[in-house]
Write an enzyme that holds these catalytic residues in place. Structure first.
Site, mmCIF file in Angstrom:
data_model
loop_
_atom_site.group_PDB
_atom_site.id
_atom_site.type_symbol
_atom_site.label_atom_id
_atom_site.label_comp_id
_atom_site.label_asym_id
_atom_site.label_seq_id
_atom_site.Cartn_x
_atom_site.Cartn_y
_atom_site.Cartn_z
ATOM 1 N N ASN A 25 0.851 -1.188 0.000
ATOM 2 C CA ASN A 25 0.000 0.000 0.000
ATOM 3 C C ASN A 25 0.888 1.239 0.000
ATOM 4 O OD1 ASN A 25 -1.939 1.959 0.346
ATOM 5 N ND2 ASN A 25 -2.406 1.424 2.469
ATOM 6 N N TRP A 26 0.888 1.954 -1.133
ATOM 7 C CA TRP A 26 1.765 3.117 -1.263
ATOM 8 C C TRP A 26 1.255 4.334 -0.505
ATOM 9 C CZ3 TRP A 26 2.884 3.165 -7.300
ATOM 10 C CH2 TRP A 26 3.539 1.969 -7.641
ATOM 11 N N LYS A 27 0.003 4.330 -0.128
ATOM 12 C CA LYS A 27 -0.623 5.469 0.550
ATOM 13 C C LYS A 27 -0.425 6.738 -0.308
ATOM 14 C CE LYS A 27 -0.157 3.096 4.924
ATOM 15 N NZ LYS A 27 0.075 3.193 6.380
ATOM 16 N N HIS A 117 -9.894 1.264 5.436
ATOM 17 C CA HIS A 117 -8.581 1.392 6.077
ATOM 18 C C HIS A 117 -8.680 2.371 7.246
ATOM 19 C CE1 HIS A 117 -4.321 2.303 6.646
ATOM 20 N NE2 HIS A 117 -4.051 1.197 5.978
ATOM 21 N N GLU A 218 -5.711 -5.106 10.664
ATOM 22 C CA GLU A 218 -4.689 -4.083 10.896
ATOM 23 C C GLU A 218 -4.914 -3.416 12.253
ATOM 24 O OE1 GLU A 218 -3.127 -2.311 6.794
ATOM 25 O OE2 GLU A 218 -5.087 -1.539 7.332
#
Length: 293
Positions: A25-27, A117, A218
């Site tokens: 996940n590059w955000k 998220h 998470e």
């Protein structure tokens, strides 16, 4: 366990046949031009390392603005790396400024989309004039359920992120929120015409406890910390999720080069979701190699 329901599903033996997944996940990192060089480097490093794409799927989640560049590169160079978006709108179209529909993502050949998220859940829900928006305002689980349905409708596999909202939350609170999302999903599904209209003839409905999605656990205490949750807690949560509904479960939060392999190779887990440690192609390739030895 929730009652039997009509949800989009996979065949009963699919999960046992599917390979594990390592997702990055590059955000809000890596722009569209950097994304091209990143994927090119990641691809040749994986090939050079002898990575078996049939045994372990690799996926990345770039920012929205990168997706067209990623789509073009993956198609033109026949790259075996999957990709998806970091969020999706709960609406199919219309006057929803700044939002991206599931169909737009499908048109960019996204295979996956992250939903719920923790870094999205903490954003405030702003009230609007539209009655549908007002209905969802401050009801995160209902909003997430709508996003799941839009993803199903577009033929994209959602990855539902769950976890404690604050470090003080307990195991049962996380599972309660997961059940709440599923309950909202069922309630929306049961509304007359809502599912049949949204999905048409592309998806079959069966009475099953197997949803066509993944779940990423998470815990908030691990995100951006550089430290994974306790392995016992991770396995316990994965088992509890799979006891509620038959889905593939990933772990995310504090995954790095030094702990990734131990987490990835837990029998009950189906993969890992990597954040900061995926931002450098060389480092991410090394992490993948340690997991797949």
């Amino acid at each position: 366990m929730l009652p039997k329901r009509a949800y989009p599903v996979q065949d009963s033996n699919v999960h046992s046949q599917e390979k594990k997944i390592i997702a990055g996940n590059w955000k809000m990192n890596i722009n569209h031009s950097q994304a091209v060089s990143y994927l090119q480097e990641l691809n040749w490093r994986l090939i050079d390392n002898g990575h078996d794409f049939d045994a372990c799927e690799i996926a990345v989640f770039p920012p929205f603005t990168d997706l067209r560049s990623v789509q073009t590169l993956v198609a033109s160079d026949d790259i075996q790396i999957s990709y998806g978006a970091q969020d999706v709108s709960a609406f199919s179209d219309g006057a929803h400024t700044g939002q991206i529909s599931a169909q737009f993502l499908k048109d960019l050949d996204c295979k996956y989309v992250l939903i719920g998220h923790s870094e999205q859940r903490c954003l405030p829900c702003y009230p609007g004039n539209n009655s549908a928006i007002n209905e969802l305002n401050n009801k995160h689980d209902g909003l997430i359920a709508n996003k799941l349905l839009r993803s199903f409708a577009a033929g994209i596999c959602p990855i539902l992120c769950i976890g404690d909202i604050s470090p003080g939350d307990h195991f049962d609170a996380t599972l309660s929120r997961f059940r709440s999302v599923l309950s909202h999903l069922k309630a929306i599904s049961d509304k007359k015409h809502s599912i049949g209209y949204a999905l048409g003839s592309k998806t079959h409905f069966l009475d099953s406890d197997q949803l066509h999605m993944l779940v990423a656990y998470e815990p908030s205490s691990a995100i951006n910390s550089g430290n994974c949750a306790n392995s016992g807690d991770i396995v316990r949560m994965a088992a509890a999720i799979k006891d509620i509904v038959n889905v593939r479960v990933l772990y995310g939060g504090g995954v790095n080069l030094f702990n990734a392999s131990a987490v990835f190779n837990e029998d009950l887990l189906d993969g890992i979701l990597v954040g900061r440690a995926s931002l450098n192609a060389s480092d991410f390739a090394s992490l993948i190699k340690t997991c797949c030895l």
